[in-house]
Design a protein around this motif. Structure first.
Motif, PDB file in Angstrom:
ATOM      1  N   GLY A 155       0.821  -1.201   0.000  1.00  0.00           N
ATOM      2  CA  GLY A 155       0.000   0.000   0.000  1.00  0.00           C
ATOM      3  C   GLY A 155       0.857   1.253   0.000  1.00  0.00           C
ATOM      4  O   GLY A 155       2.075   1.219   0.211  1.00  0.00           O
ATOM      5  N   PHE A 156       0.212   2.406  -0.213  1.00  0.00           N
ATOM      6  CA  PHE A 156       0.960   3.670  -0.290  1.00  0.00           C
ATOM      7  C   PHE A 156       1.497   4.099   1.062  1.00  0.00           C
ATOM      8  O   PHE A 156       2.439   4.877   1.140  1.00  0.00           O
ATOM      9  CB  PHE A 156       0.085   4.758  -0.918  1.00  0.00           C
ATOM     10  CG  PHE A 156       0.231   4.826  -2.413  1.00  0.00           C
ATOM     11  CD1 PHE A 156       0.908   5.867  -3.008  1.00  0.00           C
ATOM     12  CD2 PHE A 156      -0.286   3.822  -3.223  1.00  0.00           C
ATOM     13  CE1 PHE A 156       1.073   5.915  -4.379  1.00  0.00           C
ATOM     14  CE2 PHE A 156      -0.129   3.860  -4.588  1.00  0.00           C
ATOM     15  CZ  PHE A 156       0.547   4.919  -5.181  1.00  0.00           C
ATOM     16  N   THR A 157       0.901   3.608   2.125  1.00  0.00           N
ATOM     17  CA  THR A 157       1.453   3.930   3.440  1.00  0.00           C
ATOM     18  C   THR A 157       2.706   3.120   3.739  1.00  0.00           C
ATOM     19  O   THR A 157       3.405   3.384   4.713  1.00  0.00           O
ATOM     20  CB  THR A 157       0.408   3.662   4.544  1.00  0.00           C
ATOM     21  OG1 THR A 157      -0.009   2.288   4.458  1.00  0.00           O
ATOM     22  CG2 THR A 157      -0.798   4.580   4.374  1.00  0.00           C
ATOM     23  N   ASP A 158       2.979   2.118   2.890  1.00  0.00           N
ATOM     24  CA  ASP A 158       4.124   1.238   3.115  1.00  0.00           C
ATOM     25  C   ASP A 158       5.219   1.434   2.080  1.00  0.00           C
ATOM     26  O   ASP A 158       6.208   0.697   2.085  1.00  0.00           O
ATOM     27  CB  ASP A 158       3.670  -0.233   3.094  1.00  0.00           C
ATOM     28  CG  ASP A 158       2.575  -0.508   4.113  1.00  0.00           C
ATOM     29  OD1 ASP A 158       2.734  -0.069   5.263  1.00  0.00           O
ATOM     30  OD2 ASP A 158       1.569  -1.131   3.740  1.00  0.00           O
ATOM     31  N   GLY A 159       5.054   2.389   1.148  1.00  0.00           N
ATOM     32  CA  GLY A 159       6.103   2.656   0.173  1.00  0.00           C
ATOM     33  C   GLY A 159       5.752   2.330  -1.250  1.00  0.00           C
ATOM     34  O   GLY A 159       6.644   2.323  -2.120  1.00  0.00           O
ATOM     35  N   ALA A 160       4.480   2.097  -1.563  1.00  0.00           N
ATOM     36  CA  ALA A 160       4.114   1.789  -2.949  1.00  0.00           C
ATOM     37  C   ALA A 160       4.487   2.917  -3.891  1.00  0.00           C
ATOM     38  O   ALA A 160       4.779   2.698  -5.081  1.00  0.00           O
ATOM     39  CB  ALA A 160       2.613   1.492  -3.035  1.00  0.00           C
ATOM     40  N   ASP A 161       4.471   4.146  -3.391  1.00  0.00           N
ATOM     41  CA  ASP A 161       4.782   5.279  -4.261  1.00  0.00           C
ATOM     42  C   ASP A 161       6.199   5.185  -4.823  1.00  0.00           C
ATOM     43  O   ASP A 161       6.483   5.675  -5.918  1.00  0.00           O
ATOM     44  CB  ASP A 161       4.610   6.600  -3.519  1.00  0.00           C
ATOM     45  CG  ASP A 161       5.487   6.682  -2.283  1.00  0.00           C
ATOM     46  OD1 ASP A 161       5.424   5.768  -1.445  1.00  0.00           O
ATOM     47  OD2 ASP A 161       6.223   7.681  -2.152  1.00  0.00           O
ATOM     48  N   LEU A 162       7.110   4.542  -4.065  1.00  0.00           N
ATOM     49  CA  LEU A 162       8.477   4.422  -4.563  1.00  0.00           C
ATOM     50  C   LEU A 162       8.536   3.587  -5.843  1.00  0.00           C
ATOM     51  O   LEU A 162       9.260   3.912  -6.788  1.00  0.00           O
ATOM     52  CB  LEU A 162       9.368   3.797  -3.484  1.00  0.00           C
ATOM     53  CG  LEU A 162       9.474   4.582  -2.165  1.00  0.00           C
ATOM     54  CD1 LEU A 162      10.344   3.813  -1.177  1.00  0.00           C
ATOM     55  CD2 LEU A 162      10.036   5.974  -2.421  1.00  0.00           C
ATOM     56  N   LEU A 163       7.749   2.492  -5.859  1.00  0.00           N
ATOM     57  CA  LEU A 163       7.731   1.644  -7.055  1.00  0.00           C
ATOM     58  C   LEU A 163       7.036   2.331  -8.215  1.00  0.00           C
ATOM     59  O   LEU A 163       7.453   2.195  -9.373  1.00  0.00           O
ATOM     60  CB  LEU A 163       7.045   0.312  -6.735  1.00  0.00           C
ATOM     61  CG  LEU A 163       7.733  -0.566  -5.678  1.00  0.00           C
ATOM     62  CD1 LEU A 163       6.931  -1.849  -5.448  1.00  0.00           C
ATOM     63  CD2 LEU A 163       9.158  -0.892  -6.120  1.00  0.00           C
ATOM     64  N   VAL A 164       5.973   3.091  -7.903  1.00  0.00           N
ATOM     65  CA  VAL A 164       5.270   3.814  -8.972  1.00  0.00           C
ATOM     66  C   VAL A 164       6.175   4.885  -9.563  1.00  0.00           C
ATOM     67  O   VAL A 164       6.253   5.051 -10.776  1.00  0.00           O
ATOM     68  CB  VAL A 164       3.966   4.424  -8.428  1.00  0.00           C
ATOM     69  CG1 VAL A 164       3.291   5.285  -9.495  1.00  0.00           C
ATOM     70  CG2 VAL A 164       3.018   3.325  -7.960  1.00  0.00           C
TER      71      VAL A 164
END
Length: 414
Positions: free
Chosen positions: A21-30
């Motif tokens: 999820g985005f609270t766990d770092g998904a934004d880094l992969l995106v």
């Protein structure tokens, strides 16, 4: 969200976030997946996190990208495959200040004439995500608050901050003649009262000035800190050898109240900084010259340096405003006249303050010395008048009008 076509051959990519999820770092992969795509490229994002779609949409708005629904299955089978995209991120152009509704809050290296409320508390030059709250700042015009040298003035003010505990040798104030000490206590009492008003006036405007003009806000914040220090050292000197302060006159408080109650930024700056604090620079120079002890001399000198900066900004931004708006001089004249009329029935300068100035300037209790002290105080008043005239002329008033208006300034000095 309405499905959109695939973009006619636009570059595309895919990232599977699994259960991240985005609270766990998904934004880094995106972010990493988007880095390889050109603006307009399409990234198909899949994953199992239950709030993935919501968080992905919020992230896209802040990052300047657009979120779309994935294209429908061309085979029409109904059940999506396990790795089917939850959404498609269309990469934005971060160098385009209006990509997908974002706007830039001017330039980081300059100011606009009238920043909108929609910029809110965003840093000047930041890319602002659409949809945020509007914040109302009623002092929001460049011509009202700006001075071309304000950044330099702030840097100078910040570098000249001093600590009352270390900048003054408080042990150097040996006991004075009791009558001389009484005069010092009375003057310190008067200074504290006036500096309290000088603190309140800029402090009341700090929350009203649009933060786009951040150098002005920073400079006024330092000015508030200056006045706080002045209050501290004047009060500390008053109580250095005594356990009570001097007198506060009704006329003096009435004069200061007219400053505190002024709601227009330009008028308040004019009355306080150009006229009042300008006269206070002369008063502090007088105290520095005739101070009977090292502590009084030192704090008068330190406060005088700060007040000179306050006056310089007041003159600079009003001079610039007068060049842009010729009608300003008429409004400034009106402010002086209104204040004069409001104080016409008051007594003016506290008699105890005037007498204390004469005593310090005299230096001893002889008729000749007292006469000389009185003459020095009259010269101080003439110097204050000359300084006000010069500053009024700098703002654009003719010499004769400057003399007339200076004569209307409050007898309380501030």
């Amino acid at each position: 969200m309405t499905p959109r076509p695939g973009g006619g051959g636009a570059a595309s990519g895919r990232v599977d976030l699994a259960g991240l999820g985005f609270t766990d770092g998904a934004d880094l992969l995106v972010r990493r997946a988007l880095a390889g795509l050109p603006p307009g490229g399409r990234l198909h994002v899949s994953g199992r996190h239950p709030e993935l779609r919501v968080h992905l949409g919020a992230w896209c708005r802040g990052a300047g990208h657009r979120l779309e629904d994935p294209e429908p299955d061309p085979g029409g089978s109904g059940a999506p495959p396990s790795d089917a995209a939850v959404a498609v991120v269309v990469k934005g152009r971060r160098d385009d200040d209006r990509w997908f509704g974002a706007v830039r809050a001017g330039s980081a290296h300059g100011v606009v004439d009238r920043p909108p409320g929609s910029w809110g508390l965003a840093a000047r030059g930041a890319l602002i995500e659409a949809g945020g709250p509007e914040v109302h700042f009623d002092v929001n015009e460049r011509e009202v608050v700006w001075a071309d040298a304000v950044a330099r003035m702030y840097a100078h003010a910040a570098s000249r901050q001093w600590d009352p505990a270390t900048a003054v040798d408080w042990s150097s104030a040996a006991g004075l003649d009791p009558e001389i000490e009484t005069a010092v206590v009375q003057l310190m009492t008067y200074l504290v009262e006036n500096e309290q008003a000088a603190l309140i006036v800029p402090a009341r405007f700090l929350g009203r000035i649009h933060p786009h003009f951040r150098e002005v806000v920073q400079l006024l914040s330092v000015q508030v800190a200056d006045e706080a220090r002045h209050m501290e050292v004047f009060n500390r000197r008053a109580l250095l050898h005594r356990d009570r302060l001097g007198t506060s006159s009704a006329g003096g408080r009435a004069s200061l109240l007219t400053l505190v109650e002024e709601t227009d930024f330009s008028m308040a700056s004019f009355l306080l900084s150009v006229l009042g604090e300008g006269s206070f620079v002369d008063l502090l120079a007088f105290l520095h010259t005739y101070a009977p002890d090292p502590v009084t001399r030192r704090i008068a000198w330190l406060a005088m340096q700060d007040e000179r900066r306050h006056v310089a900004f007041g003159v600079a931004h009003l001079q610039r405003q007068a060049e842009q708006d010729p009608a300003l001089l008429g409004r400034l004249r009106g402010a002086i006249e209104r204040r004069h009329d409001a104080l016409a029935d008051t007594a003016g300068l506290n008699d105890d303050v005037f007498a204390s100035l004469v005593v310090l300037a005299a230096g001893e209790w002889t008729p000749a010395a007292i006469a000389a002290g009185g003459e020095r105080v009259r010269r101080l008043q003439h110097a204050m008048d000359d300084g006000r005239r010069r500053r009024l002329v700098r703002l654009g008033f003719p010499l004769d009008e400057a003399a007339e208006l200076s004569a209307l300034h409050t007898r309380n000095f501030m």
